[in-house]
Every structure is written in structure tokens, then in C-alpha cells.
Write a protein that holds these residues in place. Structure first.
Motif, PDB file in Angstrom:
ATOM      1  N   ASP A  12       0.742  -1.612   0.033  1.00  0.00           N
ATOM      2  CA  ASP A  12       0.148  -0.169   0.377  1.00  0.00           C
ATOM      3  C   ASP A  12       0.997   0.897   0.250  1.00  0.00           C
ATOM      4  OD1 ASP A  12       0.926   0.873   2.876  1.00  0.00           O
ATOM      5  OD2 ASP A  12      -0.921  -0.531   3.127  1.00  0.00           O
ATOM      6  N   ILE A  13       0.379   2.252  -0.379  1.00  0.00           N
ATOM      7  CA  ILE A  13       0.893   3.451  -0.725  1.00  0.00           C
ATOM      8  C   ILE A  13       0.317   4.927   0.007  1.00  0.00           C
ATOM      9  CG2 ILE A  13       0.343   3.320  -3.032  1.00  0.00           C
ATOM     10  CD1 ILE A  13       3.827   4.400  -3.391  1.00  0.00           C
ATOM     11  N   ASP A  14       1.419   5.825   0.143  1.00  0.00           N
ATOM     12  CA  ASP A  14       0.518   7.163   0.483  1.00  0.00           C
ATOM     13  C   ASP A  14      -0.374   7.334  -0.585  1.00  0.00           C
ATOM     14  OD1 ASP A  14       0.039   9.815   2.321  1.00  0.00           O
ATOM     15  OD2 ASP A  14       1.477  10.103   0.381  1.00  0.00           O
ATOM     16  N   THR A  15      -1.345   7.922  -0.491  1.00  0.00           N
ATOM     17  CA  THR A  15      -2.082   8.829  -1.387  1.00  0.00           C
ATOM     18  C   THR A  15      -1.978   9.721  -2.510  1.00  0.00           C
ATOM     19  OG1 THR A  15      -3.695  10.054  -0.424  1.00  0.00           O
ATOM     20  CG2 THR A  15      -4.557   8.006  -1.111  1.00  0.00           C
ATOM     21  N   HIS A  16      -0.551  10.521  -1.569  1.00  0.00           N
ATOM     22  CA  HIS A  16       0.018  12.125  -2.760  1.00  0.00           C
ATOM     23  C   HIS A  16       1.142  11.277  -3.129  1.00  0.00           C
ATOM     24  CE1 HIS A  16       3.116  14.591  -2.112  1.00  0.00           C
ATOM     25  NE2 HIS A  16       2.404  15.727  -2.731  1.00  0.00           N
ATOM     26  N   GLN A  17       2.048  10.170  -2.347  1.00  0.00           N
ATOM     27  CA  GLN A  17       3.178   9.845  -3.241  1.00  0.00           C
ATOM     28  C   GLN A  17       2.704   8.458  -4.983  1.00  0.00           C
ATOM     29  OE1 GLN A  17       5.862   6.581  -0.994  1.00  0.00           O
ATOM     30  NE2 GLN A  17       6.972   7.576  -2.530  1.00  0.00           N
ATOM     31  N   LEU A  18       1.282   8.318  -4.461  1.00  0.00           N
ATOM     32  CA  LEU A  18       0.593   7.074  -5.963  1.00  0.00           C
ATOM     33  C   LEU A  18       0.452   9.313  -6.891  1.00  0.00           C
ATOM     34  CD1 LEU A  18      -0.093   4.400  -6.744  1.00  0.00           C
ATOM     35  CD2 LEU A  18      -1.958   4.996  -5.638  1.00  0.00           C
ATOM     36  N   LEU A  19       0.156   9.910  -6.453  1.00  0.00           N
ATOM     37  CA  LEU A  19      -0.312  10.452  -7.197  1.00  0.00           C
ATOM     38  C   LEU A  19       1.066  11.172  -8.157  1.00  0.00           C
ATOM     39  CD1 LEU A  19      -1.824  12.635  -8.912  1.00  0.00           C
ATOM     40  CD2 LEU A  19      -1.993  14.389  -6.100  1.00  0.00           C
ATOM     41  N   GLN A  20       2.286  11.497  -7.395  1.00  0.00           N
ATOM     42  CA  GLN A  20       3.282  12.011  -7.492  1.00  0.00           C
ATOM     43  C   GLN A  20       3.880  10.887  -8.800  1.00  0.00           C
ATOM     44  OE1 GLN A  20       6.175  12.171  -5.251  1.00  0.00           O
ATOM     45  NE2 GLN A  20       7.767  13.608  -6.384  1.00  0.00           N
ATOM     46  N   ILE A  21       4.195   9.665  -8.328  1.00  0.00           N
ATOM     47  CA  ILE A  21       4.265   8.338  -9.014  1.00  0.00           C
ATOM     48  C   ILE A  21       3.278   8.423 -10.708  1.00  0.00           C
ATOM     49  CG2 ILE A  21       4.843   5.885  -8.993  1.00  0.00           C
ATOM     50  CD1 ILE A  21       5.648   6.533  -6.557  1.00  0.00           C
ATOM     51  N   SER A  22       2.481   8.351 -10.275  1.00  0.00           N
ATOM     52  CA  SER A  22       1.333   8.473 -11.362  1.00  0.00           C
ATOM     53  C   SER A  22       1.670   9.450 -12.133  1.00  0.00           C
ATOM     54  CB  SER A  22      -0.242   8.804 -10.712  1.00  0.00           C
ATOM     55  OG  SER A  22      -0.605   7.264 -10.204  1.00  0.00           O
ATOM     56  N   ARG A  23       2.051  10.686 -11.770  1.00  0.00           N
ATOM     57  CA  ARG A  23       1.395  11.668 -12.864  1.00  0.00           C
ATOM     58  C   ARG A  23       2.933  11.285 -13.530  1.00  0.00           C
ATOM     59  NH1 ARG A  23       0.739  16.538  -9.055  1.00  0.00           N
ATOM     60  NH2 ARG A  23      -1.980  16.694  -9.569  1.00  0.00           N
ATOM     61  N   VAL A  24       4.711  11.108 -12.467  1.00  0.00           N
ATOM     62  CA  VAL A  24       5.952  10.906 -13.642  1.00  0.00           C
ATOM     63  C   VAL A  24       5.767   9.312 -14.542  1.00  0.00           C
ATOM     64  CG1 VAL A  24       8.078  10.189 -12.744  1.00  0.00           C
ATOM     65  CG2 VAL A  24       6.935  11.524 -11.469  1.00  0.00           C
ATOM     66  N   LEU A  25       5.168   8.423 -14.385  1.00  0.00           N
ATOM     67  CA  LEU A  25       4.786   7.840 -15.079  1.00  0.00           C
ATOM     68  C   LEU A  25       3.540   7.936 -16.051  1.00  0.00           C
ATOM     69  CD1 LEU A  25       5.273   4.629 -12.443  1.00  0.00           C
ATOM     70  CD2 LEU A  25       7.918   5.718 -14.469  1.00  0.00           C
ATOM     71  N   GLY A  26       3.196   9.063 -15.698  1.00  0.00           N
ATOM     72  CA  GLY A  26       1.657   9.617 -17.110  1.00  0.00           C
ATOM     73  C   GLY A  26       0.797   8.370 -16.689  1.00  0.00           C
ATOM     74  N   VAL A  27       0.579   7.602 -15.868  1.00  0.00           N
ATOM     75  CA  VAL A  27      -0.646   6.657 -16.411  1.00  0.00           C
ATOM     76  C   VAL A  27      -1.142   6.631 -14.582  1.00  0.00           C
ATOM     77  CG1 VAL A  27      -0.512   4.114 -15.468  1.00  0.00           C
ATOM     78  CG2 VAL A  27       1.439   4.639 -17.172  1.00  0.00           C
ATOM     79  N   ASP A  28      -2.477   6.261 -14.329  1.00  0.00           N
ATOM     80  CA  ASP A  28      -3.525   6.229 -13.521  1.00  0.00           C
ATOM     81  C   ASP A  28      -3.220   5.074 -13.139  1.00  0.00           C
ATOM     82  OD1 ASP A  28      -4.973   6.889 -12.034  1.00  0.00           O
ATOM     83  OD2 ASP A  28      -7.096   6.759 -12.967  1.00  0.00           O
ATOM     84  N   LEU A  29      -2.480   5.168 -11.959  1.00  0.00           N
ATOM     85  CA  LEU A  29      -2.337   3.891 -10.612  1.00  0.00           C
ATOM     86  C   LEU A  29      -3.757   3.635 -10.263  1.00  0.00           C
ATOM     87  CD1 LEU A  29       1.804   4.556 -10.254  1.00  0.00           C
ATOM     88  CD2 LEU A  29       0.243   2.760 -11.433  1.00  0.00           C
ATOM     89  N   PHE A  30      -3.945   5.097  -9.856  1.00  0.00           N
ATOM     90  CA  PHE A  30      -5.784   5.071  -8.397  1.00  0.00           C
ATOM     91  C   PHE A  30      -6.876   3.559  -9.593  1.00  0.00           C
ATOM     92  CE2 PHE A  30      -3.545   8.817  -7.602  1.00  0.00           C
ATOM     93  CZ  PHE A  30      -4.108   8.809  -6.174  1.00  0.00           C
ATOM     94  N   LYS A  31      -6.511   3.465 -10.776  1.00  0.00           N
ATOM     95  CA  LYS A  31      -7.223   2.419 -11.310  1.00  0.00           C
ATOM     96  C   LYS A  31      -7.699   0.993 -10.842  1.00  0.00           C
ATOM     97  CE  LYS A  31      -4.537   1.275 -15.059  1.00  0.00           C
ATOM     98  NZ  LYS A  31      -4.214   0.855 -16.432  1.00  0.00           N
ATOM     99  N   TYR A  32      -6.473   0.798 -10.859  1.00  0.00           N
ATOM    100  CA  TYR A  32      -6.394  -0.577  -9.418  1.00  0.00           C
ATOM    101  C   TYR A  32      -7.425  -0.374  -8.643  1.00  0.00           C
ATOM    102  CZ  TYR A  32      -2.608  -1.457 -12.582  1.00  0.00           C
ATOM    103  OH  TYR A  32      -2.271  -1.450 -14.485  1.00  0.00           O
ATOM    104  N   TYR A  33      -7.118   0.805  -8.133  1.00  0.00           N
ATOM    105  CA  TYR A  33      -8.185   0.694  -6.237  1.00  0.00           C
ATOM    106  C   TYR A  33      -9.232   0.903  -7.160  1.00  0.00           C
ATOM    107  CZ  TYR A  33      -3.401   0.911  -3.820  1.00  0.00           C
ATOM    108  OH  TYR A  33      -3.004   0.056  -3.951  1.00  0.00           O
ATOM    109  N   SER A  34      -9.440   1.419  -8.141  1.00  0.00           N
ATOM    110  CA  SER A  34     -11.093   1.878  -7.920  1.00  0.00           C
ATOM    111  C   SER A  34     -12.008   0.959  -9.081  1.00  0.00           C
ATOM    112  CB  SER A  34     -11.256   3.348  -9.131  1.00  0.00           C
ATOM    113  OG  SER A  34     -10.181   3.389  -9.561  1.00  0.00           O
ATOM    114  N   ASP A  35     -11.226  -0.433  -9.803  1.00  0.00           N
ATOM    115  CA  ASP A  35     -11.650  -0.957 -10.399  1.00  0.00           C
ATOM    116  C   ASP A  35     -12.370  -2.238  -9.799  1.00  0.00           C
ATOM    117  OD1 ASP A  35     -10.871   0.244 -12.652  1.00  0.00           O
ATOM    118  OD2 ASP A  35      -9.493  -1.287 -13.203  1.00  0.00           O
ATOM    119  N   MET A  36     -12.082  -1.981  -8.497  1.00  0.00           N
ATOM    120  CA  MET A  36     -12.748  -3.085  -7.431  1.00  0.00           C
ATOM    121  C   MET A  36     -14.243  -2.586  -6.590  1.00  0.00           C
ATOM    122  SD  MET A  36      -8.766  -3.760  -5.612  1.00  0.00           S
ATOM    123  CE  MET A  36      -9.136  -5.201  -4.442  1.00  0.00           C
ATOM    124  N   LEU A  37     -14.251  -1.272  -7.001  1.00  0.00           N
ATOM    125  CA  LEU A  37     -15.602  -1.159  -6.313  1.00  0.00           C
ATOM    126  C   LEU A  37     -16.881  -1.812  -7.128  1.00  0.00           C
ATOM    127  CD1 LEU A  37     -14.414   2.657  -6.006  1.00  0.00           C
ATOM    128  CD2 LEU A  37     -14.462   1.347  -4.445  1.00  0.00           C
TER     129      LEU A  37
END
Length: 69
Positions: A44-69
Motif C-alpha cells: 500500500d502507498i500514501d495517496t500523495h505519493q501515488l499521485l506523484q508517481i502516477s504523474r511521473v509515469l503518465g499512468v492512472d495508478l488509482f484505477k487499480y483501486y477504483s476497479d475494485m469498487l
């Protein structure tokens, strides 16, 4: 129920898919290489860090969590 997400593995795999190095990634998120390796081990990871990493990689990494909803 879905399998648990191991976000560190997802980040590592995406970085490899893009052909980026750990050194490049570390510089982009302003950490050292040891911290990059720790990120890869995180389930698991802090949301701020996940946002930063998503921006750097140009990928929505939050989708892995939202897909579980």
C-alpha cells in the motif's frame, strides 16, 4: 472478492514496461535508489505519493483501486 493489490509491484512493472531505470525514477520523484526499492516492496502507498508517481509515469495508478469498487 478481488485479489489484493500490491501497488509496489504494479509500479515496478509499469516502470519496466516503459523502459525506465530505477535511477531515472528516483530522480523524478526526488528520492534515493534505496527508497525506490522500498516502494517496489509496498503493498500500500500514501495517496500523495501515488499521485506523484502516477504523474511521473503518465499512468492512472488509482484505477487499480477504483476497479475494485
Amino acid at each position: 472478492m478481488s485479489a489484493p493489490i500490491h501497488i509496489g509491484s504494479i509500479i515496478r512493472d509499469e516502470l519496466r514496461r516503459q523502459g525506465k531505470t530505477n535511477g531515472w525514477f528516483a530522480r523524478q520523484i526526488n528520492v534515493n535508489s534505496r527508497t525506490v526499492n522500498k516502494i517496489f516492496l509496498k503493498s500500500d502507498i500514501d495517496t500523495h505519493q501515488l499521485l506523484q508517481i502516477s504523474r511521473v509515469l503518465g499512468v492512472d495508478l488509482f484505477k487499480y483501486y477504483s476497479d475494485m469498487l
